[in-house]
Design an enzyme around this catalytic site. Structure first.
Site, PDB file in Angstrom:
ATOM      1  CB  SER A 126      -0.930   0.007   1.217  1.00 44.60           C
ATOM      2  OG  SER A 126      -0.183  -0.187   2.392  1.00 44.60           O
ATOM      3  CG  ASP A 164      -4.305   5.405   6.675  1.00 48.26           C
ATOM      4  OD1 ASP A 164      -3.146   5.354   7.129  1.00 48.26           O
ATOM      5  OD2 ASP A 164      -4.671   4.744   5.684  1.00 48.26           O
ATOM      6  CG  HIS A 207      -1.169   3.700   4.442  1.00 44.25           C
ATOM      7  ND1 HIS A 207      -2.391   3.232   4.865  1.00 44.25           N
ATOM      8  CD2 HIS A 207      -0.483   2.644   3.965  1.00 44.25           C
ATOM      9  CE1 HIS A 207      -2.454   1.929   4.637  1.00 44.25           C
ATOM     10  NE2 HIS A 207      -1.301   1.544   4.098  1.00 44.25           N
TER      11      HIS A 207
END
Ligand SMILES: *[C@@H]1O[C@H](CO)[C@@H](O)[C@H](O)[C@H]1NC(C)=O
Ligand SMILES: *[C@@H]1O[C@H](CO)[C@@H](O)[C@H](O)[C@H]1NC(C)=O
Ligand SMILES: *[C@@H]1O[C@H](CO)[C@@H](O)[C@H](O)[C@H]1NC(C)=O
Ligand SMILES: *[C@@H]1O[C@H](CO)[C@@H](O)[C@H](O)[C@H]1NC(C)=O
Length: 366
Positions: free
Chosen positions: A44, A341, A344
């Site tokens: 991610s 978040d 990240h």
């Protein structure tokens, strides 16, 4: 000045002019960009839209929803961020379009992004044999390599000498899923050499297929991430460093990154013709924290997520940013936060890190 001298001067001038005229096309050719394609592998930290296109659950995941993407794209794109990622800034710095995700079949003229959020370095069967289940995707590093091979076969021109390969960051999910599966710290630690071995194996295979430029990012200091700080919270003040990060998490990340650098040195010996560079996310990230004031980050919120729900670090699993049905709690100015978040980073943090990495790495790639 005598006539002969002037004649000589004219001859010399004409000569120099014709040489430079002759050199112009040559020179222009030499300045053609050396890199015209990027292939990204990872999780991610680099996914620009693969996971949200994986069936059956991708589109339901928090990252597929507002406020992801709010700062730059003004809509969720599948990036785990409010805006652009490091790979986006790399593409822009090379004058290339943003990389399209592999699972959204479209234009791959300037490369492909194979990274999938939630992906592990180790494969599904290997992890599940150890009681560790994949939470989001089975598209591990090996799967991403197979995608690349498929892509390579469908290309008319198979030369890769103008391609940049970025392998990672990856491995963070292997460790997180092990922790979620209640593995002990020792058992999780034992995965590190295996994760690094997998990096080595995949990079070797890419070079055998023709890759000549490979950038390999290490781990971020996980002890500074709101998710780690939340799960590892303790009253023991000696567990924290001067910035408020958990020392144990950072030690773990440094261990991973140290073994990775050693593996890259071995690869350089095996493949002396290839440029294999380590991208130091660890130090680059810590520099953000150390220079928070100058960079415009709010010092009091340094280790707090911008988007999240409650707790000392504005992170509460499973009430994650973007979860459908929960009220959206997002900070007014993401540019003043490092963590987007809780897991990240914000676009602001990625852009600053990219700037530093580009300065360090790109001259060595040209
Ligand atoms: C999975 O990874 C293990 C360990 O690296 C390897 O031995 C095995 O061949 C891999 N399995 C598949 C199906 O790729
Ligand atoms: C991963 O593969 C297994 C076995 O094929 C399957 O049961 C599982 O649903 C897959 N997981 C994901 C997240 O796709
Ligand atoms: C891990 O341990 C917790 C608490 O003991 C338990 O609730 C949870 O189900 C366990 N998870 C797994 C995957 O075994
Ligand atoms: C920290 O100390 C407080 C007060 O002594 C206690 O209530 C709390 O449970 C402790 N927290 C942890 C994580 O040990």
């Amino acid at each position: 000045m005598s006539v002969t001298e002037r004649d000589l001067l004219i001859i010399v001038t004409v000569f120099i002019l014709s040489i430079s005229l002759f050199l112009i096309p040559c020179d222009a050719f030499r300045h053609k960009p050396k890199i015209d394609t990027i292939y990204q592998f990872g999780d991610s930290l680099s996914d620009t839209g693969n996971l949200i296109h994986e069936k059956p659950t991708g589109a339901d995941l928090p990252i597929a929803h507002y406020p992801y993407g709010e700062t730059f794209f003004r809509k969720p794109t599948g990036r785990s961020c409010d805006g652009r990622l490091i790979i986006d800034y790399f593409a822009q710095a090379l004058g290339l379009p943003l990389l399209n995700p592999y699972l959204v079949k479209s234009d791959f003229k300037h490369g492909v992004n194979f990274a999938v959020s939630g992906a592990t370095a180790l494969n599904t069967s290997f992890l599940s044999n150890r009681g560790i289940s994949q939470l989001y995707t089975n598209s591990s590093l090996e799967v991403q390599l197979e995608w690349f091979k498929t892509r390579l076969q469908s290309r008319a021109k198979k030369r890769l000498d103008r391609a940049l390969f970025i392998v990672g960051a990856i491995g963070g999910n292997d460790y997180s899923f092990a922790t979620i599966a209640n593995k002990t710290a020792k058992e999780t630690m034992e995965l590190v050499p295996l994760v690094i071995q997998k990096h080595k194996e995949i990079i070797g295979k890419l070079i055998d297929l023709g890759a000549t430029r490979v950038v390999v990012p290490g781990d971020l200091p996980s002890g500074c991430s709101p998710s780690f700080l939340t799960s590892g919270v303790t009253n023991d003040t000696s567990a924290y460093d001067e910035y408020g990060c958990l020392i144990s998490g950072n030690k773990f990340s440094a261990y991973h990154s140290g073994l990775l650098q050693r593996a890259l040195a071995e690869l350089r010996t095996t493949y002396p013709h290839a440029v294999i560079l380590y991208a130091d996310l660890y130090t680059t990230f810590l520099n953000l924290i150390k220079n928070a004031d100058n960079l415009g980050f709010g010092k009091e919120n340094m280790l707090k997520a911008c988007c999240g729900t409650g707790g000392a670090y504005n992170f509460d699993f499973p009430r994650l940013c973007g979860t459908v049905g929960l009220p959206v709690h997002v900070c007014p100015n993401p540019d003043m936060r490092v963590s987007w978040d809780g897991i990240h980073l914000t676009q602001k943090a990625y852009s600053l890190m990219a700037e530093s990495l580009i300065r360090d790495l790109f001259p060595k790639l040209m």
